[in-house]
Design an enzyme around this catalytic site. Structure first.
Site, PDB file in Angstrom:
ATOM      1  N   HIS A  60       0.857  -1.183   0.000  1.00  0.00           N
ATOM      2  CA  HIS A  60       0.000   0.000   0.000  1.00  0.00           C
ATOM      3  C   HIS A  60       0.898   1.241   0.000  1.00  0.00           C
ATOM      4  O   HIS A  60       2.030   1.202   0.506  1.00  0.00           O
ATOM      5  CB  HIS A  60      -0.894   0.011   1.242  1.00  0.00           C
ATOM      6  N   GLU A  62       0.846   3.855   1.797  1.00  0.00           N
ATOM      7  CA  GLU A  62       1.275   4.269   3.149  1.00  0.00           C
ATOM      8  C   GLU A  62       2.384   3.382   3.682  1.00  0.00           C
ATOM      9  O   GLU A  62       3.321   3.862   4.319  1.00  0.00           O
ATOM     10  CB  GLU A  62       0.089   4.224   4.126  1.00  0.00           C
ATOM     11  N   CYS A  90      -5.475   1.753   6.272  1.00  0.00           N
ATOM     12  CA  CYS A  90      -6.149   0.520   6.683  1.00  0.00           C
ATOM     13  C   CYS A  90      -5.497   0.005   7.966  1.00  0.00           C
ATOM     14  O   CYS A  90      -4.530   0.581   8.470  1.00  0.00           O
ATOM     15  CB  CYS A  90      -6.066  -0.524   5.572  1.00  0.00           C
ATOM     16  N   CYS A  93      -1.718  -0.673   7.482  1.00  0.00           N
ATOM     17  CA  CYS A  93      -0.915   0.551   7.391  1.00  0.00           C
ATOM     18  C   CYS A  93      -0.928   1.320   8.707  1.00  0.00           C
ATOM     19  O   CYS A  93       0.077   1.938   9.071  1.00  0.00           O
ATOM     20  CB  CYS A  93      -1.417   1.424   6.253  1.00  0.00           C
TER      21      CYS A  93
HETATM   22 ZN   LIG Z   1      -3.225   0.040   3.836  1.00  0.00          ZN
END
Ligand SMILES: [Zn+2]
Length: 162
Positions: A60, A62, A90, A93
């Protein structure tokens, strides 16, 4: 729930939206993240890379940004750091934000708004777990600001997931 968006934060949050647009233009998922140090200088800027063959689902935006920021700044240098992200982090992350020592998170789309945009998509089975709830279980405080600029942030997702 929405708090004020400071002008300096708005500029950096919009930078994460540009990274998301760029990510989409490269055929990747439309997410972007940047990390600044205590002085407000960008030290990491990444789009999503969760699709094979070159990526994987842990990549991801992040995750990539906070990991790169930690490697660039070191543990002590993370003091005063901020993650700007085109969508609320999320659970995965948020864990990485905690472990890398990010002090503050500013996000655009909420998880709820993102889910409205993606629908029940197999490539993005969104968690219904606000990052504030993850951070509340940690042993140090992480300031959170968002959602902000949701209509602007939604642009990168229009027509992508359906
Ligand atoms: Zn994430």
């Amino acid at each position: 729930m929405t708090d004020d968006l400071l002008p300096a934060d708005a500029e950096l949050l919009r930078e994460s939206l540009l990274v998301a647009e760029r990510s989409r233009a490269e055929g990747k998922h439309p997410f972007g993240a940047v990390v600044t140090d205590a002085a407000g200088t960008i030290v990491a800027s990444f789009g999503n890379n969760s699709l094979p063959p070159e990526g994987d689902p842990t990549q991801h935006a992040e995750m990539r940004a906070v990991a790169a920021a930690f490697r660039a700044l070191g543990a002590e240098g993370m003091a005063g750091s901020t993650l700007y992200t085109s969508a609320e982090p999320c659970a995965m992350c948020s864990g990485a934000v905690y472990w890398t020592g990010i002090d503050r998170v500013v996000y655009a789309l909420s998880e709820r708004r993102l889910l409205e945009l993606t629908g029940d998509h197999p490539e993005n089975p969104t968690f219904s777990l606000p990052c504030r709830e993850v951070f509340a279980r940690g042993q140090r405080e992480i300031a959170v600001s968002g959602p902000h600029l949701e209509d602007e942030a939604a642009q990168a997702h229009l027509g992508f997931w359906n």
